[in-house]
Design a protein around this motif. Sequence first.
Motif, PDB file in Angstrom:
ATOM      1  N   ASN A  71      33.335  12.539  26.256  1.00  0.00           N
ATOM      2  CA  ASN A  71      32.501  11.609  25.491  1.00  0.00           C
ATOM      3  C   ASN A  71      32.733  11.851  24.006  1.00  0.00           C
ATOM      4  O   ASN A  71      32.011  12.603  23.357  1.00  0.00           O
ATOM      5  N   SER A  72      33.756  11.202  23.476  1.00  0.00           N
ATOM      6  CA  SER A  72      34.162  11.429  22.085  1.00  0.00           C
ATOM      7  C   SER A  72      34.704  10.137  21.509  1.00  0.00           C
ATOM      8  O   SER A  72      35.406   9.387  22.191  1.00  0.00           O
ATOM      9  N   SER A  73      34.410   9.896  20.239  1.00  0.00           N
ATOM     10  CA  SER A  73      34.861   8.663  19.589  1.00  0.00           C
ATOM     11  C   SER A  73      36.100   8.872  18.739  1.00  0.00           C
ATOM     12  O   SER A  73      36.625   7.922  18.159  1.00  0.00           O
ATOM     13  N   GLY A  74      36.581  10.096  18.645  1.00  0.00           N
ATOM     14  CA  GLY A  74      37.764  10.379  17.844  1.00  0.00           C
ATOM     15  C   GLY A  74      38.072  11.864  17.875  1.00  0.00           C
ATOM     16  O   GLY A  74      37.212  12.688  18.206  1.00  0.00           O
ATOM     17  N   ALA A  75      39.290  12.228  17.533  1.00  0.00           N
ATOM     18  CA  ALA A  75      39.713  13.623  17.599  1.00  0.00           C
ATOM     19  C   ALA A  75      38.882  14.500  16.663  1.00  0.00           C
ATOM     20  O   ALA A  75      38.709  14.165  15.486  1.00  0.00           O
ATOM     21  N   HIS A  76      38.391  15.601  17.191  1.00  0.00           N
ATOM     22  CA  HIS A  76      37.645  16.570  16.404  1.00  0.00           C
ATOM     23  C   HIS A  76      37.465  17.842  17.229  1.00  0.00           C
ATOM     24  O   HIS A  76      37.689  17.845  18.435  1.00  0.00           O
ATOM     25  N   ILE A  77      37.061  18.919  16.576  1.00  0.00           N
ATOM     26  CA  ILE A  77      36.680  20.145  17.276  1.00  0.00           C
ATOM     27  C   ILE A  77      35.162  20.232  17.292  1.00  0.00           C
ATOM     28  O   ILE A  77      34.529  20.326  16.239  1.00  0.00           O
ATOM     29  N   HIS A  78      34.588  20.171  18.487  1.00  0.00           N
ATOM     30  CA  HIS A  78      33.158  20.442  18.666  1.00  0.00           C
ATOM     31  C   HIS A  78      33.063  21.942  18.928  1.00  0.00           C
ATOM     32  O   HIS A  78      33.641  22.453  19.882  1.00  0.00           O
ATOM     33  N   TYR A  79      32.324  22.643  18.083  1.00  0.00           N
ATOM     34  CA  TYR A  79      32.338  24.105  18.095  1.00  0.00           C
ATOM     35  C   TYR A  79      30.909  24.653  18.125  1.00  0.00           C
ATOM     36  O   TYR A  79      30.038  24.157  17.411  1.00  0.00           O
ATOM     37  N   GLU A  80      30.711  25.668  18.965  1.00  0.00           N
ATOM     38  CA  GLU A  80      29.386  26.290  19.085  1.00  0.00           C
ATOM     39  C   GLU A  80      29.509  27.813  19.159  1.00  0.00           C
ATOM     40  O   GLU A  80      30.509  28.349  19.643  1.00  0.00           O
ATOM     41  N   GLN A  81      28.459  28.492  18.705  1.00  0.00           N
ATOM     42  CA  GLN A  81      28.287  29.930  18.884  1.00  0.00           C
ATOM     43  C   GLN A  81      26.959  30.145  19.608  1.00  0.00           C
ATOM     44  O   GLN A  81      25.922  29.633  19.164  1.00  0.00           O
ATOM     45  N   LEU A  82      26.991  30.883  20.729  1.00  0.00           N
ATOM     46  CA  LEU A  82      25.783  31.123  21.518  1.00  0.00           C
ATOM     47  C   LEU A  82      25.574  32.614  21.728  1.00  0.00           C
ATOM     48  O   LEU A  82      26.542  33.382  21.840  1.00  0.00           O
ATOM     49  N   HIS A  83      24.306  33.000  21.791  1.00  0.00           N
ATOM     50  CA  HIS A  83      23.951  34.369  22.161  1.00  0.00           C
ATOM     51  C   HIS A  83      22.956  34.314  23.313  1.00  0.00           C
ATOM     52  O   HIS A  83      21.895  33.700  23.193  1.00  0.00           O
ATOM     53  N   HIS A  91      25.137  16.050  13.922  1.00  0.00           N
ATOM     54  CA  HIS A  91      24.245  14.899  14.047  1.00  0.00           C
ATOM     55  C   HIS A  91      23.180  15.189  15.095  1.00  0.00           C
ATOM     56  O   HIS A  91      23.335  16.085  15.931  1.00  0.00           O
ATOM     57  N   SER A  92      22.117  14.450  15.046  1.00  0.00           N
ATOM     58  CA  SER A  92      20.911  14.764  15.818  1.00  0.00           C
ATOM     59  C   SER A  92      21.151  14.784  17.318  1.00  0.00           C
ATOM     60  O   SER A  92      20.424  15.441  18.063  1.00  0.00           O
ATOM     61  N   ALA A  93      22.173  14.064  17.793  1.00  0.00           N
ATOM     62  CA  ALA A  93      22.418  14.013  19.231  1.00  0.00           C
ATOM     63  C   ALA A  93      23.187  15.237  19.738  1.00  0.00           C
ATOM     64  O   ALA A  93      23.341  15.413  20.941  1.00  0.00           O
ATOM     65  N   GLU A  94      23.680  16.078  18.833  1.00  0.00           N
ATOM     66  CA  GLU A  94      24.452  17.239  19.240  1.00  0.00           C
ATOM     67  C   GLU A  94      23.581  18.253  19.980  1.00  0.00           C
ATOM     68  O   GLU A  94      22.426  18.469  19.631  1.00  0.00           O
ATOM     69  N   VAL A  95      24.182  18.892  21.003  1.00  0.00           N
ATOM     70  CA  VAL A  95      23.472  19.936  21.724  1.00  0.00           C
ATOM     71  C   VAL A  95      23.429  21.200  20.882  1.00  0.00           C
ATOM     72  O   VAL A  95      24.258  21.428  20.029  1.00  0.00           O
ATOM     73  N   ARG A  96      22.412  22.009  21.146  1.00  0.00           N
ATOM     74  CA  ARG A  96      22.258  23.313  20.513  1.00  0.00           C
ATOM     75  C   ARG A  96      22.487  23.230  18.997  1.00  0.00           C
ATOM     76  O   ARG A  96      21.909  22.402  18.324  1.00  0.00           O
ATOM     77  N   GLN A  97      23.344  24.105  18.434  1.00  0.00           N
ATOM     78  CA  GLN A  97      23.554  24.120  16.982  1.00  0.00           C
ATOM     79  C   GLN A  97      25.016  23.855  16.664  1.00  0.00           C
ATOM     80  O   GLN A  97      25.614  24.488  15.794  1.00  0.00           O
TER      81      GLN A  97
END
Length: 277
Positions: free
Chosen positions: A133-145, A49-55
């Motif tokens: 800051n989470s509304s329910g259980a989930h994995i927020h996952y990112e890949q950075l270089h 969603h648009s509020a997510e940081v990075r990708q």
Amino acid sequence: MRTRITPLGTLLALVAGLLTALVTTTPAQAAPLFKAPFACGQKWTFSHHSAEVRQALDFVRSDGGGTAGAPVLASASGTAYRYSQPSGAGNYVVIEHGGGWKTYYFHLGAYSVAHGAAVSQGQRIGTTGSTGNSSGAHIHYEQLHNGVGQPITINGASLAPYPGSYGSRHLTSDNGCSGGGGKYWVDTFAHATGYAQANTGDAQGVLNAGTNYVYCKVWGQEIRDASGNYNHWWLRTDLDTVYAGKNGRNAHVSAYYLSRWGNDEARDNNGTVIPTC
């Protein structure tokens, strides 16, 4: 004949452009072969969603299993570091993979590794939760270089463009799978009737008790006994005895017959989770 001399400034510009081109192609070449951050055989849906940081992508289970408490696995080997940000990411782990690559795993319910520990691909690093800051259980996952978020790639394939909500796209994990040749060996404790689908509507034959191979699992009708043991998973396999006019190949047998692993579990004899079909 007159020799044309290229000005020094032009040569320097050409060299600089070549170096820039080489640098910009390096990240794709250097990326580890990332796998899904959840267990072998599990199917999760994802969204951005648009509020997510990075990708970043958010993952929740979509195979009927529970999201909260589900193991979070390392996408690739590296060194894991634990952090906490109560107002944002909650409990989270960062894995440094080398070559400037990192993966982030936010909102963990619990950690499963020590700070600074070496981890292998598929190793459990925490459990899925909803801390920070989470509304329910989930994995927020990112890949950075080099600190810059990258489009998430699993098994060399990009998941972009991202969906804006859950349910439209799903990912089945092969992280930590160890079954070979597409078959998983299991011990069944009794003769089991096999059906055309993951329900008891169309019997096809019988799978004999003992050691048998299965291909994968699907979620279906609950099978329960008088003692309260139950299982919703069904195993796709080939039957030993086929009823007249029926098809014994790719039939479905309830994972209830693998009761050694507990309710709603479907593992092979080595304890490996059988993948979803």
